[in-house]
Design a protein around this motif. Structure first.
Motif: not given
Length: 561
Positions: A78-86, A417-418
């Motif tokens: 969703g562009g908000t979770d698990w990004g972690d700088n890639g 998310y899904s």
């Protein structure tokens, strides 16, 4: 006797370099003056195993072994979770670098475990306790196990016999010889009554079988074709035979029972992380792939999933192709276990607390579960719990159903998310009030089905003995008799065996090692096209390289980083 015992201490610095944030508590003489030798000995061996809980979490070893492969993919949800700088995108695309924090964390756990094993080996002989010799053997076994993990992941190991001085760094055949020597030395010194959470004879045999099975890779990490010698394969057969013929282990009739939260006594487990104690148990492997709107426990309205990785369409296709035109869920009990009637009986919308249990295996399509409003689960008029189709309420998108799709990738649409079929292999721990902690399921490292599959592979690689390999594979398939087992296979080859390992061992942190050994790691799959052979080993963390700078030439970065 020197009573200044350093319990729970790491000698990470003495191994190589500065400790920075790796300091641990040092108990001086006054701290242990009231402890018996038995308590001190127990402390040493407990510390030797203790780092395993952190090592085998979702972002450490699981990440390196699964998200780097065609089994698991973790998009920027969703562009908000698990990004972690890639870093999870880089892990999957094989563009990971020496600054990756999860590679660094995995490295630290292995080295800290190694240092604790060395401390135990050095200090235990000073104690007068009946378990000293057994504990020394177990500590040597754990030092060898940490070395095996280090060799597999980083292509090198540290050899260190005492707490003093620098360790020796070795690779290739010298590393194989050292691990072999250590394991053979304790083969008859460990107990067979302490497993699966501690080193037993079966665990030693299993490690030896894994060492020999992968020796052709470990000798020449960047070879165009690996040389699996007949001698190595004979040893794989020898040590898998020892496990199988010992009579101590048994294939589980119920496949998913192997991963239940009461699996400690499951006879299929040969070596595992014992998580029965609340102090060290985590639930990360159960919560990682579930939706944030899946709440598996009636007792805990805060215990949910995190919308982590899904399986790639490529991996799913192997199931579909194997059983077409039928649904793999109807043909193979390892694929899916249905626990909720709502999937087949839409009228079952009210469920008693004792009967509520989420489904297991590979989860597809619209998900059903407890309906949560204002932090509490909605009840039916009779006091039971309302169950219905889920939507992404926790993501502030109640109009988006929790409907897991086959397609998942790094596009905006594929990262929602899904997206992606999910995996719930380990049972969601019944005590996990947050969803993250208090897991009771032992995390499996070696189990009997893997032993049979290793022997089958050795038969094929040694003499192309397809008949013996097929017998082993079909024996494992036929053992899952709690439901209708998968049908017997008619033939066997290395490609079919690779597929079978994917079916039997998915999500169990074997895939990267298997892909490399079978020559698949440079293949292309969803969002991954990198063919760089250097990625077969991970980079030594830059923090470690920097920390070793006072010893020029001591710690050399792996090729290609």
């Amino acid at each position: 006797m020197n009573r200044k015992i350093y319990l729970m201490m790491t000698i990470f610095c003495a191994l190589m370099f500065s400790c920075t944030d790796l300091e641990e508590d040092v108990l001086d003489e006054s701290s242990v003056e009231n402890l018996t030798d038995k308590q001190i000995a127990d402390g040493f061996i407990s510390a030797t195993y203790a780092r395993m809980s952190d090592l085998f979490t979702h972002t450490n070893y699981f990440n390196l072994q699964e998200i780097s492969t065609d089994e698991a993919i973790l998009p920027y949800r969703g562009g908000t979770d698990w990004g972690d700088n890639g870093i999870y995108i880089a892990m999957h695309q094989h563009t990971y670098q020496s600054t990756d924090p999860n590679i660094n964390s995995t490295w630290n756990c292995i080295l800290q475990g190694t240092s604790r094993a060395i401390t135990a080996i050095t200090r235990l002989p000073l104690l007068k306790d009946q378990n000293v010799n057994l504990y020394i053997a177990e500590a040597r076994g754990m030092r060898a196990y940490y070395a095996l993990l280090s060799l597999d992941l980083f292509g090198m190991i540290f050899i260190k016999e005492s707490e003093e001085g620098l360790g020796k760094i070795v690779r290739g055949q010298e590393a194989i010889d050292y691990i072999e020597k250590e394991l053979l030395a304790i083969e008859n010194e460990v107990s067979n009554d302490v497993g699966p959470g501690r080193i037993t004879q079966g665990a030693v045999w299993g490690m030896l079988a894994k060492l020999y099975l992968n020796a052709g890779v470990y000798r020449d990490r960047y070879a165009a074709t690996f040389n699996f010698s007949g001698d190595d394969m004979d040893k794989v057969i020898t040590y898998t035979n020892k496990i199988i013929n010992s009579g101590r282990y048994q294939l589980s009739a119920n496949y998913f029972a192997i991963f239940n939260d009461d699996n400690h006594d499951n006879k299929e487990l040969v070596f595992a992380l014992d998580q029965r104690a609340d102090v060290n148990g985590h639930n990360r492997l159960a919560y990682f792939s579930l939706s944030g709107d899946q709440f598996p426990l009636v007792a805990f309205p805060r215990a949910n999933g995190t919308d982590g990785p899904g399986i790639t369409p490529d991996y799913y296709d192997t199931w579909e192709q194997a059983y077409a035109p039928e649904d793999p869920a109807a043909k193979d009990p390892r694929f899916y276990q249905q626990n909720m009637a709502i999937y087949t009986d839409p009228s079952a919308t009210c469920v008693a607390a004792a009967d509520y249990k989420i489904n297991r295996g590979i989860l597809r399509g619209q998900q059903y579960g407890l309906i949560r409003e204002n932090g509490a689960f909605v009840k039916c008029g009779d006091g039971t719990y309302k169950v219905g189709p889920l939507s992404n309420v926790t993501r502030n998108n109640p109009n988006l159903p929790v409907n897991f799709t086959k397609q998942i990738d790094f596009t905006a649409a594929g990262s929602n998310y899904s997206t992606g079929y999910r995996v719930e292999k380990y049972e969601f721990g019944k005590k996990s009030d947050s969803g993250r902690n208090k897991g009771d399921a032992d995390i499996v490292f070696i189990r009997l089905a893997d032993v049979y599959l290793m022997r089958a592979e050795a038969y094929l690689r040694k003499s192309n003995d397809a008949a013996s390999a097929l017998a082993d594979v079909n024996f494992v398939r036929a053992s899952r008799t709690a439901t209708t087992p998968p049908p017997a296979l008619a033939s066997m080859s290395l490609d079919l065996l690779y597929r079978e390992r994917g079916f039997e061992l998915y999500w169990e942190m074997h895939r990267r090692t298997d892909m490399i050994r079978f020559g698949k790691f440079e293949d292309s799959w969803t969002e991954k096209s990198n063919t760089d052979k250097n990625k077969r080993v991970f980079p030594i963390p830059q923090a470690a390289i920097d920390g070793a700078s006072n010893n020029p030439g001591y710690l050399v970065q792996n090729q290609g980083y």
